[in-house]
Design a protein around this motif. Structure first.
Motif, short mmCIF file in Angstrom:
data_model
loop_
_atom_site.label_atom_id
_atom_site.label_comp_id
_atom_site.label_asym_id
_atom_site.label_seq_id
_atom_site.Cartn_x
_atom_site.Cartn_y
_atom_site.Cartn_z
N GLU A 40 0.85 -1.19 0.00
CA GLU A 40 0.00 0.00 0.00
C GLU A 40 0.89 1.24 0.00
O GLU A 40 1.83 1.33 0.79
CB GLU A 40 -0.90 0.04 1.24
N LEU A 41 0.58 2.19 -0.87
CA LEU A 41 1.27 3.48 -0.90
C LEU A 41 0.29 4.51 -0.37
O LEU A 41 -0.77 4.72 -0.94
CB LEU A 41 1.66 3.85 -2.33
N ILE A 42 0.65 5.18 0.72
CA ILE A 42 -0.23 6.17 1.33
C ILE A 42 0.45 7.53 1.20
O ILE A 42 1.51 7.76 1.78
CB ILE A 42 -0.50 5.83 2.80
N PRO A 43 -0.15 8.44 0.42
CA PRO A 43 0.45 9.77 0.27
C PRO A 43 0.49 10.50 1.60
O PRO A 43 -0.50 10.51 2.34
CB PRO A 43 -0.47 10.50 -0.70
N GLN A 44 1.63 11.08 1.93
CA GLN A 44 1.73 11.87 3.15
C GLN A 44 1.18 13.25 2.83
O GLN A 44 1.50 13.85 1.81
CB GLN A 44 3.18 11.98 3.61
N ARG A 45 0.33 13.74 3.70
CA ARG A 45 -0.26 15.06 3.52
C ARG A 45 0.25 15.98 4.61
O ARG A 45 0.53 15.56 5.73
CB ARG A 45 -1.79 14.98 3.61
N SER A 46 0.36 17.25 4.28
CA SER A 46 0.80 18.22 5.28
C SER A 46 -0.34 18.49 6.25
O SER A 46 -1.51 18.22 5.96
CB SER A 46 1.23 19.52 4.60
N VAL A 47 -0.02 19.07 7.39
CA VAL A 47 -1.03 19.41 8.38
C VAL A 47 -1.99 20.43 7.77
O VAL A 47 -3.20 20.38 8.00
CB VAL A 47 -0.36 19.97 9.66
N LYS A 48 -1.47 21.33 6.96
CA LYS A 48 -2.30 22.35 6.32
C LYS A 48 -3.35 21.71 5.42
O LYS A 48 -4.51 22.11 5.40
CB LYS A 48 -1.42 23.30 5.52
N GLU A 49 -2.96 20.68 4.66
CA GLU A 49 -3.90 19.98 3.77
C GLU A 49 -4.93 19.18 4.56
O GLU A 49 -6.05 18.99 4.12
CB GLU A 49 -3.15 19.05 2.82
N ALA A 50 -4.53 18.68 5.73
CA ALA A 50 -5.42 17.84 6.53
C ALA A 50 -6.43 18.66 7.34
O ALA A 50 -7.40 18.11 7.84
CB ALA A 50 -4.59 16.98 7.48
#
Length: 74
Positions: A40-50
């Motif tokens: 599984e590849l899970i894109p890391q998102r920034s806190v701002k995007e979350a």
């Protein structure tokens, strides 16, 4: 179903349709999880995007939870 081929340098190229659908950017980092024979590849998102991801979530009132002192000893 989209497919990718592992290069001789062990690199994968994500198909264009999937990159656009998931709004992936060049240089983006991923978390990899191995689940048996599945990767599984899970894109890391920034806190701002979350920010705001849980805004529609209904959380239970904390008054419904019992404190450790209120629990019966076992």
């Amino acid at each position: 179903m989209l497919q990718a081929k592992l290069s001789s340098k062990f690199q994968l190229s994500i198909p264009k349709a999937m990159r656009h659908a998931l709004d992936l950017k060049a240089g983006q980092e991923f978390t990899l999880l191995a689940r048996g024979r599945i990767i599984e590849l899970i894109p890391q998102r920034s806190v701002k995007e979350a920010r705001g991801m849980l805004s529609g979530c209904e959380c239970a009132d904390s008054s419904e939870y019992r404190d450790r002192t209120e629990r019966s000893p076992e």
